[in-house]
Design a protein around this motif. Structure first.
Motif, PDB file in Angstrom:
ATOM      1  N   ARG A  47       0.397  -1.174  -0.052  1.00 64.77           N
ATOM      2  CA  ARG A  47      -0.130  -0.010   0.167  1.00 64.77           C
ATOM      3  C   ARG A  47       0.876   1.324   0.077  1.00 64.77           C
ATOM      4  NH1 ARG A  47      -3.561  -0.215   4.883  1.00 64.77           N
ATOM      5  NH2 ARG A  47      -1.327  -0.065   5.727  1.00 64.77           N
ATOM      6  N   PRO A  48       0.770   2.410  -0.827  1.00 62.35           N
ATOM      7  CA  PRO A  48       1.310   3.325  -0.570  1.00 62.35           C
ATOM      8  C   PRO A  48       1.704   4.225   0.876  1.00 62.35           C
ATOM      9  CG  PRO A  48      -0.472   3.496  -2.489  1.00 62.35           C
ATOM     10  CD  PRO A  48      -0.967   1.948  -1.559  1.00 62.35           C
ATOM     11  N   ALA A  49       0.296   3.483   1.966  1.00 60.02           N
ATOM     12  CA  ALA A  49       0.624   3.661   3.356  1.00 60.02           C
ATOM     13  C   ALA A  49       1.609   3.398   3.599  1.00 60.02           C
ATOM     14  CB  ALA A  49      -0.689   3.673   4.121  1.00 60.02           C
ATOM     15  N   ASP A  50       2.465   2.448   3.042  1.00 58.06           N
ATOM     16  CA  ASP A  50       3.019   1.172   3.833  1.00 58.06           C
ATOM     17  C   ASP A  50       4.428   1.941   3.517  1.00 58.06           C
ATOM     18  OD1 ASP A  50       2.117   0.015   5.744  1.00 58.06           O
ATOM     19  OD2 ASP A  50       0.429  -1.861   4.128  1.00 58.06           O
ATOM     20  N   CYS A  51       4.286   2.925   2.765  1.00 63.19           N
ATOM     21  CA  CYS A  51       5.956   3.342   1.852  1.00 63.19           C
ATOM     22  C   CYS A  51       6.471   4.627   2.540  1.00 63.19           C
ATOM     23  CB  CYS A  51       5.744   3.435   0.007  1.00 63.19           C
ATOM     24  SG  CYS A  51       5.249   2.160  -0.785  1.00 63.19           S
ATOM     25  N   ALA A  52       7.650   4.960   2.568  1.00 68.88           N
ATOM     26  CA  ALA A  52       8.172   6.073   2.921  1.00 68.88           C
ATOM     27  C   ALA A  52       8.777   6.347   1.600  1.00 68.88           C
ATOM     28  CB  ALA A  52       9.300   5.243   3.850  1.00 68.88           C
ATOM     29  N   VAL A  53       8.483   7.376   1.662  1.00 70.50           N
ATOM     30  CA  VAL A  53       9.523   8.304   0.114  1.00 70.50           C
ATOM     31  C   VAL A  53      10.506   9.449   0.788  1.00 70.50           C
ATOM     32  CG1 VAL A  53       9.285   9.983  -1.811  1.00 70.50           C
ATOM     33  CG2 VAL A  53       7.454   8.352  -1.215  1.00 70.50           C
ATOM     34  N   ILE A  54      12.024   9.024   0.123  1.00 69.92           N
ATOM     35  CA  ILE A  54      13.335  10.039   0.765  1.00 69.92           C
ATOM     36  C   ILE A  54      13.877  10.800  -0.791  1.00 69.92           C
ATOM     37  CG2 ILE A  54      15.305   9.448   1.105  1.00 69.92           C
ATOM     38  CD1 ILE A  54      14.625   7.449   3.148  1.00 69.92           C
ATOM     39  N   GLY A  55      13.579  12.279  -0.671  1.00 68.03           N
ATOM     40  CA  GLY A  55      13.817  12.379  -1.201  1.00 68.03           C
ATOM     41  C   GLY A  55      14.014  14.657  -1.060  1.00 68.03           C
ATOM     42  N   ASP A  56      15.238  15.079  -1.767  1.00 70.25           N
ATOM     43  CA  ASP A  56      15.946  16.229  -1.477  1.00 70.25           C
ATOM     44  C   ASP A  56      14.976  17.463  -1.866  1.00 70.25           C
ATOM     45  OD1 ASP A  56      15.873  15.626  -3.860  1.00 70.25           O
ATOM     46  OD2 ASP A  56      17.730  17.402  -4.120  1.00 70.25           O
ATOM     47  N   ILE A  57      13.929  17.320  -2.762  1.00 70.47           N
ATOM     48  CA  ILE A  57      13.242  18.487  -2.463  1.00 70.47           C
ATOM     49  C   ILE A  57      11.441  18.730  -2.051  1.00 70.47           C
ATOM     50  CG2 ILE A  57      14.597  19.752  -4.529  1.00 70.47           C
ATOM     51  CD1 ILE A  57      12.610  19.070  -5.982  1.00 70.47           C
ATOM     52  N   ALA A  58      11.338  19.636  -2.268  1.00 70.60           N
ATOM     53  CA  ALA A  58       9.217  19.544  -1.882  1.00 70.60           C
ATOM     54  C   ALA A  58       8.108  18.572  -2.632  1.00 70.60           C
ATOM     55  CB  ALA A  58       8.733  21.417  -1.644  1.00 70.60           C
ATOM     56  N   ALA A  59       8.753  18.782  -3.147  1.00 73.69           N
ATOM     57  CA  ALA A  59       8.402  17.678  -4.756  1.00 73.69           C
ATOM     58  C   ALA A  59       8.415  16.953  -4.519  1.00 73.69           C
ATOM     59  CB  ALA A  59       8.103  18.111  -5.944  1.00 73.69           C
ATOM     60  N   ASP A  60       9.357  16.112  -3.945  1.00 75.62           N
ATOM     61  CA  ASP A  60       9.701  14.561  -3.526  1.00 75.62           C
ATOM     62  C   ASP A  60       8.830  14.221  -2.185  1.00 75.62           C
ATOM     63  OD1 ASP A  60      11.381  14.414  -5.643  1.00 75.62           O
ATOM     64  OD2 ASP A  60      12.333  14.670  -3.921  1.00 75.62           O
ATOM     65  N   VAL A  61       8.851  15.200  -1.581  1.00 81.43           N
ATOM     66  CA  VAL A  61       7.691  15.040   0.198  1.00 81.43           C
ATOM     67  C   VAL A  61       6.337  15.048  -0.147  1.00 81.43           C
ATOM     68  CG1 VAL A  61       6.951  15.960   2.463  1.00 81.43           C
ATOM     69  CG2 VAL A  61      10.061  15.409   1.335  1.00 81.43           C
ATOM     70  N   LEU A  62       5.136  15.961  -1.070  1.00 79.00           N
ATOM     71  CA  LEU A  62       4.315  16.139  -1.122  1.00 79.00           C
ATOM     72  C   LEU A  62       3.894  15.017  -2.061  1.00 79.00           C
ATOM     73  CD1 LEU A  62       4.375  19.956  -1.955  1.00 79.00           C
ATOM     74  CD2 LEU A  62       3.823  19.382   0.102  1.00 79.00           C
ATOM     75  N   ALA A  63       4.505  14.479  -3.268  1.00 77.02           N
ATOM     76  CA  ALA A  63       4.233  13.631  -4.446  1.00 77.02           C
ATOM     77  C   ALA A  63       3.760  12.189  -2.940  1.00 77.02           C
ATOM     78  CB  ALA A  63       5.276  13.376  -5.086  1.00 77.02           C
ATOM     79  N   ALA A  64       4.804  11.890  -2.074  1.00 78.47           N
ATOM     80  CA  ALA A  64       4.429  11.020  -1.005  1.00 78.47           C
ATOM     81  C   ALA A  64       3.169  10.826   0.101  1.00 78.47           C
ATOM     82  CB  ALA A  64       5.473  11.060   0.110  1.00 78.47           C
ATOM     83  N   ARG A  65       3.316  12.538   0.304  1.00 74.88           N
ATOM     84  CA  ARG A  65       1.952  12.426   1.118  1.00 74.88           C
ATOM     85  C   ARG A  65       0.817  12.237   0.471  1.00 74.88           C
ATOM     86  NH1 ARG A  65       5.427  17.126   4.510  1.00 74.88           N
ATOM     87  NH2 ARG A  65       6.438  15.908   5.648  1.00 74.88           N
ATOM     88  N   ALA A  66       0.455  12.807  -0.823  1.00 72.22           N
ATOM     89  CA  ALA A  66      -0.270  13.112  -1.751  1.00 72.22           C
ATOM     90  C   ALA A  66      -1.109  11.402  -1.780  1.00 72.22           C
ATOM     91  CB  ALA A  66      -0.294  13.557  -3.071  1.00 72.22           C
ATOM     92  N   ALA A  67      -0.194  11.110  -1.765  1.00 72.29           N
ATOM     93  CA  ALA A  67       0.022   8.987  -2.383  1.00 72.29           C
ATOM     94  C   ALA A  67      -0.545   8.540  -0.569  1.00 72.29           C
ATOM     95  CB  ALA A  67       0.848   8.665  -2.714  1.00 72.29           C
ATOM     96  N   GLY A  68      -0.384   9.538   0.308  1.00 72.32           N
ATOM     97  CA  GLY A  68      -0.954   8.776   1.988  1.00 72.32           C
ATOM     98  C   GLY A  68       0.772   8.252   1.829  1.00 72.32           C
ATOM     99  N   ALA A  69       1.862   7.849   1.315  1.00 74.16           N
ATOM    100  CA  ALA A  69       3.131   7.758   2.091  1.00 74.16           C
ATOM    101  C   ALA A  69       3.681   8.681   2.573  1.00 74.16           C
ATOM    102  CB  ALA A  69       3.642   7.548   1.597  1.00 74.16           C
ATOM    103  N   GLU A  70       4.903   8.319   3.862  1.00 73.07           N
ATOM    104  CA  GLU A  70       5.468   9.301   4.663  1.00 73.07           C
ATOM    105  C   GLU A  70       6.616  10.027   3.932  1.00 73.07           C
ATOM    106  OE1 GLU A  70       8.317   8.577   8.528  1.00 73.07           O
ATOM    107  OE2 GLU A  70       6.785   7.332   7.671  1.00 73.07           O
TER     108      GLU A  70
END
Length: 198
Positions: free
Chosen positions: A126-149
């Motif tokens: 599930r997206p909620a069971d993923c963590a996304v690591i990135g260097d700009i806000a777009a990475d973090v916002l994409a994660a949260r929009a998908a329900g991920a961390e």
């Protein structure tokens, strides 16, 4: 404000999958790079991938590659660079990238959630069971929009306001991974329901 996914019974659990941004997170950013010889992992990237895999978690990369939509790169260029990253950092289970121009209005270009949801689908989690690591806000916002961390690992191109918006940015990708792996394992394994798919 706490921006990580809260747990009702204690600290957040370890994710089932860790998804990395490519440019600026796993490797030094060379804009619109089509030459595998220019790929240089950031310090700690190979160890971070190794630790995630050793812990039995799924791995993947989610990357905007607008150079394709701009006519500066081909799909084959991106695949060859990705293969070089794989060779230098260790095998990653899935690679998902957005080839569109920023003006195309696609659903996959970060900060939209499409890359994260597709990577999760291919990994069988599930997206909620993923963590996304990135260097700009777009990475973090994409994660949260998908329900991920989403976890921010700033570098020289990260804007100050993007860093200020995060409660707990990590100083580097290896530290981000170590923080995730220090969490308790989920009570019932949420790892790859169907195994990674190509």
């Amino acid at each position: 404000m706490n921006r990580t996914r809260p747990s009702r019974t204690g600290p957040p659990a370890r994710p089932a999958a860790v998804l990395f941004d490519r440019d600026g997170t796993l490797i030094h950013d060379v804009p619109y790079n089509r030459d595998p010889a220019l790929v240089r992992p950031v310090p700690g990237a190979a160890e971070a991938v190794r630790l995630v895999r050793a812990a039995g978690l799924a791995t993947g990369v989610v990357s905007n590659q607008s150079g394709i939509g701009r006519g500066l790169l081909t799909h084959e260029d991106v695949r060859r660079v990705n293969a070089r990253v794989d060779a230098l950092t260790g095998h990653l289970d899935v690679w998902v990238y957005c080839p569109h121009h920023p003006d195309d209005g696609c659903a996959c270009r970060k900060p939209r959630p499409g890359l994260v949801t597709e990577a999760a689908r291919r990994l069988g989690v599930r997206p909620a069971d993923c963590a996304v690591i990135g260097d700009i806000a777009a990475d973090v916002l994409a994660a949260r929009a998908a329900g991920a961390e989403g976890i921010l690992v700033p570098n020289a191109r990260t804007r100050p306001e993007e860093i200020d918006a995060e409660d707990h940015p990590a100083p580097d990708v290896l530290t981000a991974v170590r923080r995730l792996l220090a969490r308790p394992a989920p009570a019932r394994s949420a790892a790859r329901a169907n195994g990674p798919a190509a």
